[in-house]
Design a protein around this motif. Sequence first.
Motif, PDB file in Angstrom:
ATOM      1  N   UNK A   1      95.000  -6.916 -23.339  1.00 31.91           N
ATOM      2  CA  UNK A   1      96.373  -7.781 -22.715  1.00 31.91           C
ATOM      3  C   UNK A   1      96.210  -7.540 -21.264  1.00 31.91           C
ATOM      4  N   UNK A   2      95.281  -6.980 -20.711  1.00 28.99           N
ATOM      5  CA  UNK A   2      95.242  -6.602 -19.209  1.00 28.99           C
ATOM      6  C   UNK A   2      93.902  -6.835 -18.605  1.00 28.99           C
ATOM      7  N   UNK A   3      92.906  -7.777 -19.065  1.00 27.36           N
ATOM      8  CA  UNK A   3      91.738  -7.921 -18.479  1.00 27.36           C
ATOM      9  C   UNK A   3      92.021  -8.529 -17.289  1.00 27.36           C
ATOM     10  N   UNK A   4      91.241  -8.237 -16.239  1.00 26.36           N
ATOM     11  CA  UNK A   4      91.215  -8.910 -14.801  1.00 26.36           C
ATOM     12  C   UNK A   4      89.765  -9.264 -14.588  1.00 26.36           C
ATOM     13  N   UNK A   5      89.590 -10.387 -13.762  1.00 29.60           N
ATOM     14  CA  UNK A   5      88.318 -10.468 -13.203  1.00 29.60           C
ATOM     15  C   UNK A   5      88.290 -11.722 -11.683  1.00 29.60           C
TER      16      UNK A   5
ATOM     17  N   UNK B   1      81.990   7.820  -3.301  1.00 25.63           N
ATOM     18  CA  UNK B   1      83.023   7.719  -2.503  1.00 25.63           C
ATOM     19  C   UNK B   1      82.489   6.728  -1.426  1.00 25.63           C
ATOM     20  N   UNK B   2      81.269   6.854  -0.942  1.00 30.10           N
ATOM     21  CA  UNK B   2      80.695   5.851   0.260  1.00 30.10           C
ATOM     22  C   UNK B   2      80.450   4.792  -0.579  1.00 30.10           C
ATOM     23  N   UNK B   3      79.933   4.695  -1.943  1.00 32.78           N
ATOM     24  CA  UNK B   3      79.505   3.443  -2.370  1.00 32.78           C
ATOM     25  C   UNK B   3      80.812   2.638  -2.921  1.00 32.78           C
ATOM     26  N   UNK B   4      81.921   3.191  -2.927  1.00 36.47           N
ATOM     27  CA  UNK B   4      83.289   2.509  -3.340  1.00 36.47           C
ATOM     28  C   UNK B   4      83.409   1.782  -2.097  1.00 36.47           C
ATOM     29  N   UNK B   5      83.535   2.729  -1.022  1.00 38.16           N
ATOM     30  CA  UNK B   5      84.180   2.188   0.298  1.00 38.16           C
ATOM     31  C   UNK B   5      83.424   1.047   0.791  1.00 38.16           C
TER      32      UNK B   5
ATOM     33  N   UNK C   1      90.902  -9.731  -2.269  1.00 33.05           N
ATOM     34  CA  UNK C   1      91.818  -8.952  -1.894  1.00 33.05           C
ATOM     35  C   UNK C   1      92.432  -8.264  -3.241  1.00 33.05           C
ATOM     36  N   UNK C   2      91.690  -7.271  -4.029  1.00 34.19           N
ATOM     37  CA  UNK C   2      91.723  -6.422  -4.986  1.00 34.19           C
ATOM     38  C   UNK C   2      91.388  -5.012  -4.578  1.00 34.19           C
ATOM     39  N   UNK C   3      92.174  -4.628  -3.676  1.00 33.54           N
ATOM     40  CA  UNK C   3      91.492  -3.058  -3.326  1.00 33.54           C
ATOM     41  C   UNK C   3      91.633  -2.016  -4.161  1.00 33.54           C
ATOM     42  N   UNK C   4      92.444  -1.895  -5.398  1.00 32.33           N
ATOM     43  CA  UNK C   4      92.617  -0.979  -6.388  1.00 32.33           C
ATOM     44  C   UNK C   4      91.518  -1.054  -7.604  1.00 32.33           C
ATOM     45  N   UNK C   5      90.672  -2.313  -7.364  1.00 31.62           N
ATOM     46  CA  UNK C   5      89.612  -2.574  -8.297  1.00 31.62           C
ATOM     47  C   UNK C   5      88.185  -2.757  -7.509  1.00 31.62           C
ATOM     48  N   UNK C   6      87.261  -2.206  -7.911  1.00 28.44           N
ATOM     49  CA  UNK C   6      85.873  -2.452  -7.151  1.00 28.44           C
ATOM     50  C   UNK C   6      84.799  -2.533  -8.251  1.00 28.44           C
TER      51      UNK C   6
ATOM     52  N   UNK D   1      85.215  -1.835 -11.222  1.00 28.02           N
ATOM     53  CA  UNK D   1      85.725  -2.251 -12.446  1.00 28.02           C
ATOM     54  C   UNK D   1      86.142  -3.712 -12.464  1.00 28.02           C
ATOM     55  N   UNK D   2      86.237  -4.241 -11.213  1.00 30.23           N
ATOM     56  CA  UNK D   2      86.494  -5.661 -11.304  1.00 30.23           C
ATOM     57  C   UNK D   2      85.304  -6.514 -11.386  1.00 30.23           C
ATOM     58  N   UNK D   3      84.048  -6.138 -11.044  1.00 28.59           N
ATOM     59  CA  UNK D   3      82.996  -6.506 -11.286  1.00 28.59           C
ATOM     60  C   UNK D   3      82.448  -6.475 -12.700  1.00 28.59           C
ATOM     61  N   UNK D   4      82.699  -5.393 -13.348  1.00 26.17           N
ATOM     62  CA  UNK D   4      82.339  -5.203 -14.764  1.00 26.17           C
ATOM     63  C   UNK D   4      83.193  -6.100 -15.559  1.00 26.17           C
ATOM     64  N   UNK D   5      84.429  -6.412 -15.287  1.00 27.14           N
ATOM     65  CA  UNK D   5      85.463  -7.196 -16.177  1.00 27.14           C
ATOM     66  C   UNK D   5      84.910  -8.740 -15.952  1.00 27.14           C
ATOM     67  N   UNK D   6      84.245  -8.944 -14.540  1.00 25.87           N
ATOM     68  CA  UNK D   6      83.983 -10.406 -14.526  1.00 25.87           C
ATOM     69  C   UNK D   6      82.624 -10.436 -15.247  1.00 25.87           C
TER      70      UNK D   6
END
Length: 506
Positions: free
Chosen positions: A171-175, A299-303, A315-320, A322-327
């Motif tokens: 119930x919480x997938x994002x992309x 850390x450097x990769x996520x930044x 503008x989804x700063x809390x998903x990096x 994970x956002x691409x994986x969901x997509x």
Amino acid sequence: MSKSAGRGHPSPASSLAAYVFQGPVQVAIRTRTNDQPRYVDTRLNVWTWYDGGVALKIDWAELDLTPEFNEIAKGFMAYALEKYAPQTAFMFVRSLVYLSGTNLARHFPWEHQNLIAHLDGFKRSRHNLIGFRRLYRWGLDRGIKGFDSSTYLKIKDVKLDRVDPYSRIFLSQTGLDLEEEVRLLKRIERNISSESWEEVQFNTVLHLGFELAPRSIQFHSLEISDFEFVESTDKNKYYTLWLPMAKKVGQRRPERRPRKVTTRLGDKISQHILEIQRRFGSNCEPLFVNSNGRRLSVTEIITGLKHELSEAGIDKPNQVTRLLRHHLGQGLADQGTPADMIAELLGHNSTVAARAYVTATPNIARIKEKALGKSPAYQRIMRSLLTGEVVQRRDTAAERAIRGVIDTQYIGDIGACALPVHTHCPYNPVYACYTCKKFHPFADGRHEQVKEALQREAQRFIDTAEQAGDLIHNRPLAQHQTTILAVSATIERCRQRTEGAADDAV
């Protein structure tokens, strides 16, 4: 062989003596790459190991445990470092840190009732509870004084207060929506000056994230030797990346699986490798490095990826990652890819997460977007088809108010029914109301509470259906999803009504 290494069982006589940690002096740990330390020195007051380029530590002086339990904790951590992945061992450290903040750290052996009383604190955190449970089982298996079977069974039966990490994934997938994907592709395909090699590098990282959606630790673990290409007789090049798997249980070194990449991305990686070898020498092993030629940390990769996504207008700063994986997962599902194939491509240990993408069909995804109020045309349709007009609670007679039970929870104050007062509604109250023209939602009704209760109940349908292997053809689940979308639309309508009234007042 020392006791702490976890080999064999002590004799009954020795089990009565206090445990003393006697080594090993160096504990061999699981490593992902060749350029990180492979051993932990147990003679030091601070044990340090590395994962993803980040130092993980346990400071024994800061824990402030009793001398006897401190020895036990060292034995357990030596065992954990050798047996488990670095991050799992660090999870046990967090459990010990929590334990050190309780009065259990001041007394050992523990009184049975005192220990049971503290279990409520452990169960608030999945990591704390799992870590303490493993510690107790470890001590029990080795016959160490202060650990007994009856207490372990109590600990084993404790259930977490928090939900399972997969419990609401359906119930919480994002992309990325279509506009965001277009902006991301423009960012990937833009021309970059060859002089700015670090910018070129993160453009390659972003492109790789879009095509294969690795986790940050997989980006970190990639070596130049993981990249291969074959040139055919007609001069066409075919590129392969041997992607290290991040979450495979029981492996001392990451398994690598071949993944094909596009010619455009393969050309970028080829040029990138030539550049970093020119700058840092042919002996450079990592695929992605910082300005000093050292492997990029997670850390450097996520930044860097956050910056790339931000520059692309996402503008989804809390998903990096994970956002691409969901997509990627949702895109594969929309093309008809089965759940087991999605799980394989994303490196999942089970199909639980992948099934979420399969159930979120393109039509449902579009309905979700519209139900959240993003489409003005859909808002007009919802106003005319789903429910009656939004009303104020104070203007409604009490006998017309709707009340009901969802997920064993009593819920009222959501709206009014336009049927005659003494008319019996043939449908289930609350469940059916949000798709009924006779329902008039309260502008300040408890619609969020209804949505949360429906989501909890739908999750139970999902869990049961998954066990039965019939997740796709589950009518109750489909009905719940429809109702949840209708509740979301009602929430949006009420919000617009409330904001409109506030504007009129001004």
